[in-house]
Design an enzyme around this catalytic site. Structure first.
Site, short mmCIF file in Angstrom:
data_model
loop_
_atom_site.label_atom_id
_atom_site.label_comp_id
_atom_site.label_asym_id
_atom_site.label_seq_id
_atom_site.Cartn_x
_atom_site.Cartn_y
_atom_site.Cartn_z
N ASP A 76 0.83 -1.20 0.00
CA ASP A 76 0.00 0.00 0.00
C ASP A 76 0.87 1.25 0.00
OD1 ASP A 76 -2.87 1.17 0.74
OD2 ASP A 76 -1.39 2.24 1.95
N TYR A 80 2.86 9.95 -0.48
CA TYR A 80 3.98 9.41 0.30
C TYR A 80 5.32 9.72 -0.39
CZ TYR A 80 0.32 6.51 2.55
OH TYR A 80 -0.80 6.07 3.19
N LYS A 128 -2.90 5.78 -4.21
CA LYS A 128 -4.05 6.66 -3.92
C LYS A 128 -3.81 8.03 -4.53
CE LYS A 128 -3.78 4.57 0.69
NZ LYS A 128 -2.35 4.50 1.00
N HIS A 184 -7.83 9.29 -1.68
CA HIS A 184 -7.16 9.23 -0.38
C HIS A 184 -8.02 9.81 0.76
CE1 HIS A 184 -2.79 8.98 1.22
NE2 HIS A 184 -3.63 8.76 2.20
N1 LIG Z 1 -5.38 6.03 3.86
C1 LIG Z 1 -4.80 6.78 4.78
O1 LIG Z 1 -5.20 7.95 5.01
C2 LIG Z 1 -3.64 6.25 5.56
C3 LIG Z 1 -3.17 6.94 6.69
C4 LIG Z 1 -2.11 6.39 7.42
C5 LIG Z 1 -1.57 5.16 7.03
N2 LIG Z 1 -2.02 4.52 5.90
C6 LIG Z 1 -1.45 3.23 5.47
O2 LIG Z 1 -1.47 2.32 6.58
C7 LIG Z 1 -0.14 1.84 6.80
C8 LIG Z 1 0.09 1.50 8.25
O3 LIG Z 1 -0.11 2.63 9.08
P1 LIG Z 1 1.09 3.42 9.79
O4 LIG Z 1 2.32 3.24 8.99
O5 LIG Z 1 0.60 4.80 10.03
O6 LIG Z 1 1.22 2.77 11.23
P2 LIG Z 1 1.19 1.30 11.90
O7 LIG Z 1 1.31 0.23 10.88
O8 LIG Z 1 0.04 1.30 12.84
O9 LIG Z 1 2.51 1.36 12.80
C9 LIG Z 1 3.78 1.42 12.26
C10 LIG Z 1 4.76 1.54 13.42
O10 LIG Z 1 4.70 0.34 14.22
C11 LIG Z 1 5.98 -0.25 14.29
N3 LIG Z 1 5.76 -1.71 14.20
C12 LIG Z 1 5.34 -2.42 13.12
N4 LIG Z 1 5.27 -3.72 13.41
C13 LIG Z 1 5.64 -3.85 14.71
C14 LIG Z 1 5.77 -4.96 15.57
N5 LIG Z 1 5.49 -6.19 15.16
N6 LIG Z 1 6.19 -4.74 16.85
C15 LIG Z 1 6.47 -3.48 17.28
N7 LIG Z 1 6.36 -2.38 16.50
C16 LIG Z 1 5.95 -2.57 15.21
C17 LIG Z 1 6.78 0.27 13.13
O11 LIG Z 1 8.16 0.35 13.45
P3 LIG Z 1 9.39 -0.05 12.48
O12 LIG Z 1 9.08 0.38 11.08
O13 LIG Z 1 10.52 0.73 13.09
O14 LIG Z 1 9.56 -1.53 12.63
C18 LIG Z 1 6.19 1.67 12.96
O15 LIG Z 1 6.80 2.57 13.87
C19 LIG Z 1 0.74 2.98 6.28
O16 LIG Z 1 2.08 2.61 6.11
C20 LIG Z 1 0.01 3.35 5.01
O17 LIG Z 1 0.31 2.43 3.98
C21 LIG Z 1 -3.06 5.05 5.18
#
Ligand SMILES: NC(=O)c1ccc[n+]([C@@H]2O[C@H](COP(=O)([O-])OP(=O)(O)OC[C@H]3O[C@@H](n4cnc5c(N)ncnc54)[C@H](OP(=O)(O)O)[C@@H]3O)[C@@H](O)[C@H]2O)c1
Length: 277
Positions: free
Chosen positions: A44, A49, A78, A111
């Site tokens: 994704d 980004y 997106k 988005h």
């Molecule tokens: N549509 C939208 O508006 C929107 C908004 C926000 C996000 N997104 C999408 O959703 C995806 C995920 O959301 P996000 O990146 O905001 O946050 P997330 O996946 O909730 O959290 C990512 C964080 O958690 C850590 N992490 C991941 N796996 C872990 C584990 N097993 N144990 C401990 N810590 C862990 C990562 O650290 P490390 O990388 O240091 O391991 C990173 O700091 C995004 O990357 C994006 O593709 C979409």
């Protein structure tokens, strides 16, 4: 890996790989290739980004090295629809394809709905791309019920996905019920609340009980709700960990306890207020 079947018959993996806040560069290209080598098939990204080039490099390296075939992957991007016109949305899709170095995407999303109704025009451009066979499915992100109601009234292709912030602190029942009724698959962004959820006592207790990590408890919660989830990690061991959620099940009362954490707490913007500024 388990899949869900979208409302147009397309299969999508329940767990995918997110890349928000990761800068364009060799580290990301390598991480995407590693994630694919570890079994991720869904990735994704988004125009905003500013990392589609590296994501594409990682994907193409994985294909060139025989780790996977393009048809086995499910790639999402997106459009950043800050009052984008129909023509600009068409151009944004072409630009994402060019940056990714791909001929088609599996899913293209609007988005954010924004604070006016220009998402209708943008969605009509997505419908055109879909009807021309240049994308395998189209959908939306951060849409609330009133946005979806308006969209369904003004357009013809029902979105396959609504990608929303979803986790035990923000269970979004109203929008999930609406999506279920209209066969729109819900997908969770920031499923781990950027990692802050992992400190919660209940999640840690369940992790000890099941001999799993807190992240696996949260991702299992998503999967058991039938919600597609896309955790981001740049850490290879966590990539493996986050995929390994299919060999246990939370009890109904544990799912209910997690649901009861809902207090409307967001880690991202509120779609009712977010105006791209
Ligand atoms: N549509 C939208 O508006 C929107 C908004 C926000 C996000 N997104 C999408 O959703 C995806 C995920 O959301 P996000 O990146 O905001 O946050 P997330 O996946 O909730 O959290 C990512 C964080 O958690 C850590 N992490 C991941 N796996 C872990 C584990 N097993 N144990 C401990 N810590 C862990 C990562 O650290 P490390 O990388 O240091 O391991 C990173 O700091 C995004 O990357 C994006 O593709 C979409």
């Amino acid at each position: 890996m388990e899949n869900v079947t979208l409302n147009n018959g397309l299969e999508m993996p329940l767990v995918g790989y997110g890349v928000f806040r990761v800068p364009d560069g060799d580290d990301l290209a390598e991480a995407v290739k590693t994630a694919i080598a570890k079994g991720y098939r869904s990735i994704d990204t988004a125009q905003v980004y500013r990392n589609e080039e590296s994501v594409g490099r990682g994907i193409r390296a994985a294909i060139d090295e025989g780790l996977v075939a393009r048809e086995e992957l499910f790639i999402t991007s997106k459009v950043w629809n800050d009052r984008l016109s129909y023509e600009e949305t068409l151009a944004a899709y072409a630009s994402s394809l060019e940056k990714l170095g791909l001929d088609y995407l599996d899913l293209y999303l609007i988005h954010w709905p924004g604070l006016d109704t220009s998402y209708i025009e943008a969605y009509k451009a997505l419908e055109k791309i879909y009807q021309d066979g240049r994308v395998r499915s189209i959908g939306v992100s951060n849409f609330h019920v009133h946005h979806l109601e308006h969209l369904l009234k003004e357009t013809t292709v029902i979105p396959v996905i609504n990608q929303i912030e979803f986790h035990p602190h923000l269970t979004q029942e109203e929008v999930r019920n609406y999506c279920k009724e209209h066969r729109i698959q819900v997908e969770a962004w920031s499923p781990l609340m950027n990692g802050s959820l992992l400190e919660e006592a209940l999640i840690q207790q369940l992790a000890s009980k099941y001999n799993k990590t807190p992240a696996q408890i949260v991702l299992r919660y998503d999967v058991q709700h039938g919600v597609v989830t896309i955790p981001k990690t740049m850490t290879p061991s966590r990539m493996t960990e986050n995929l390994d959620v299919f060999d246990f099940a939370l009890a109904d009362e544990e799912m209910a306890q997690l649901d009861a954490m809902n207090d409307g707490l967001r880690c991202g913007p509120d779609p009712e207020k977010f105006n791209f500024k």
